[in-house]
Design a protein around this motif. Structure first.
Motif, short mmCIF file in Angstrom:
data_model
loop_
_atom_site.label_atom_id
_atom_site.label_comp_id
_atom_site.label_asym_id
_atom_site.label_seq_id
_atom_site.Cartn_x
_atom_site.Cartn_y
_atom_site.Cartn_z
N VAL A 131 0.17 -3.61 14.77
CA VAL A 131 -0.25 -5.27 13.91
C VAL A 131 0.92 -5.91 13.28
N VAL A 132 1.10 -6.52 13.50
CA VAL A 132 1.98 -7.93 13.11
C VAL A 132 1.57 -8.59 11.36
N ARG A 133 1.83 -8.34 10.72
CA ARG A 133 1.22 -10.12 9.50
C ARG A 133 2.62 -10.91 9.56
N ASP A 172 -5.50 -11.13 2.97
CA ASP A 172 -5.82 -9.59 3.78
C ASP A 172 -7.05 -8.24 3.91
N THR A 173 -6.97 -7.81 3.76
CA THR A 173 -8.03 -6.43 4.00
C THR A 173 -7.99 -5.72 4.97
N PRO A 174 -8.55 -4.51 4.64
CA PRO A 174 -7.92 -3.46 5.59
C PRO A 174 -8.53 -3.66 7.27
N ALA A 175 -9.46 -3.94 6.83
CA ALA A 175 -9.86 -4.62 8.77
C ALA A 175 -8.77 -4.54 9.49
N ALA A 176 -8.00 -5.93 9.32
CA ALA A 176 -7.51 -6.23 10.11
C ALA A 176 -5.93 -5.82 10.48
N TYR A 177 -5.98 -4.05 10.12
CA TYR A 177 -4.85 -2.97 10.29
C TYR A 177 -5.39 -2.14 10.76
N THR A 178 -6.97 -1.56 10.40
CA THR A 178 -7.03 -0.30 11.15
C THR A 178 -7.30 -0.67 12.57
N ASP A 215 -1.10 1.87 14.92
CA ASP A 215 0.03 3.09 15.14
C ASP A 215 1.00 2.44 13.67
N LEU A 216 0.89 0.75 13.45
CA LEU A 216 2.36 0.72 12.92
C LEU A 216 2.16 -0.76 12.82
N ALA A 217 1.89 -1.58 11.26
CA ALA A 217 2.44 -2.40 10.57
C ALA A 217 3.25 -2.69 10.46
N ARG A 257 -4.20 0.93 2.43
CA ARG A 257 -5.89 1.55 2.79
C ARG A 257 -5.97 1.38 4.23
N ALA A 258 -5.52 1.16 4.89
CA ALA A 258 -6.03 1.33 6.27
C ALA A 258 -5.40 2.56 6.98
N ARG A 259 -4.58 2.54 6.03
CA ARG A 259 -4.59 4.12 6.71
C ARG A 259 -3.48 4.26 8.21
N VAL A 260 -2.98 3.36 8.10
CA VAL A 260 -1.50 2.55 9.18
C VAL A 260 -0.76 3.45 8.89
#
Length: 367
Positions: free
Chosen positions: A13-15, A72-78, A81-83, A98-101
């Motif tokens: 996931v790329v921010r 940004d919310t954790p849901a976008a990253y959940t 494997d990699l942010a 918080r999304a535990r990536v």
């Protein structure tokens, strides 16, 4: 600590940056990631209007559109494997944490280091006076440089090469038709050559070019060429266009009713003979579409811009600059001197140089 090289089967996931110019400069890094990953393993998180610019790009990528810069919310990253954090915000790193990536890669600054597993510390200056610039560094400040170079180093931590650093954007056919119809409705020949002037800036921003500079330079260039002028600004920048004043005698179009969206601005850019802009987001459209441009840098350190043979930078050297501040701290005659001291001759001469290069064929070979 730096982890192993990126595998193609990892979910990434790329921010993306929230500033438009940085968003455009991040596009080459997305191309490099798409080539390194299996289909469907890339997720893009960014502002909704910006993601629309990539409507025809990265077709297998999942997209998470944000309505605000700090949405940004954790849901976008959940589930990833990699942010990869291309933005410098603390909130994006906190959301990924918080999304535990398992892996979180980004720039180690602004208090984010403890939230990252793969951190790149940006280079710093020694604090001296940069070559041919006026202002000494305030201590060991971050080294001004184009974001694309920093992202190339960030991808390097993952073993992903960034081989093609020039940004690329595609113009939607519908947006191109709308842009041509808008020029025709204003009495301009849609096929006639014109200068696109990105005259917008946030209210009070030190990057905002003096409206009188645009109009004086436009009048001077009209005396030397047959070019029309199209003035544009983005949402929230309406005051920039209303401050342009009287444009009598110029064949012009002011994109104010309604304000042009990003797709239309991109369409006008691709057909412009020349682009004028301050150091604002749409200036990067010209680079992404390989259009020649004259950029008024104001308080921006030219090293942030990088080099492009299609660009000419217009600036004035002042003792307090380049400060890269969004608000000028001075008042009275010293307020925004990097902008108010500029004369139209610099814009006009740079424009004539780029136009001559196009006529001579240098534009095809070099520009």
């Amino acid at each position: 600590m730096i982890g192993p090289a990126l595998r193609g089967d990892e979910r990434v996931v790329v921010r993306l940056p929230s500033w438009l110019g940085d968003f455009v400069m991040a596009e080459p890094a997305l191309r490099a990631l798409e080539a390194a990953l299996a289909r469907g393993n890339l997720t893009l998180v960014g502002l909704a209007p910006h993601l629309e610019l990539l409507a025809r790009r990265f077709p297998t990528a999942r997209r998470v559109a944000l309505t605000t810069r700090d949405g940004d919310t954790p849901a976008a990253y959940t589930g990833h494997d990699l942010a990869l954090l291309f933005t410098g915000s603390f909130r994006s790193a906190w959301a990924a944490f918080r999304a535990r990536v398992p892996r979180r890669a980004g720039f180690a600054r602004d208090g984010r280091s403890l939230l990252l597993t793969d951190a790149l510390t940006p280079a710093r200056e020694r604090g001296g006076v940069p070559l041919e610039l006026g202002r000494a560094g305030g201590g060991r400040r971050w080294l001004p440089r184009p974001l694309t170079r920093s992202l190339a180093e960030l991808l390097g931590l993952l073993g992903v090469p960034l081989e093609h650093p020039e940004p690329r954007l595609d113009v939607e056919p519908e947006a191109l038709a709308d842009a041509r119809a808008r020029r025709a409705a204003a009495g301009l020949d849609p096929d006639a050559p014109f200068v696109l002037v990105h005259a917008g800036a946030r209210p009070g921003s030190s990057k905002g070019v003096e409206p009188s500079l645009w109009t004086r330079a436009a009048r001077a260039l009209v005396e030397r060429t047959d070019l029309a002028f199209v003035f544009a600004a983005g949402p929230g920048e309406e005051a920039s266009l209303s401050a342009l004043g009287e444009l009598t005698g110029l064949c012009t179009l002011v994109l104010a009713t309604p304000m042009a969206n990003l797709g239309e601005l991109l369409a006008h850019t691709t057909e412009a003979r020349l682009v004028w802009s301050g150091d604002t987001g749409p200036r990067h459209f010209a680079r992404a579409l390989q259009r020649p441009a004259v950029i008024v840098t104001g308080p921006t350190d030219p090293r942030h811009c990088g080099e492009d043979v299609r660009e000419r930078l217009v600036l004035t050297r002042v003792a307090c600059g380049p400060c890269h501040l969004d608000r000028c701290p001075f008042s009275g005659g010293d307020h925004r001197r990097c902008q108010t001291l500029l004369e139209p001759a610099g814009l006009v001469l740079s424009s004539l140089e780029l136009l001559a290069a196009q006529r001579s064929g240098v534009a095809d070979a070099v520009l």
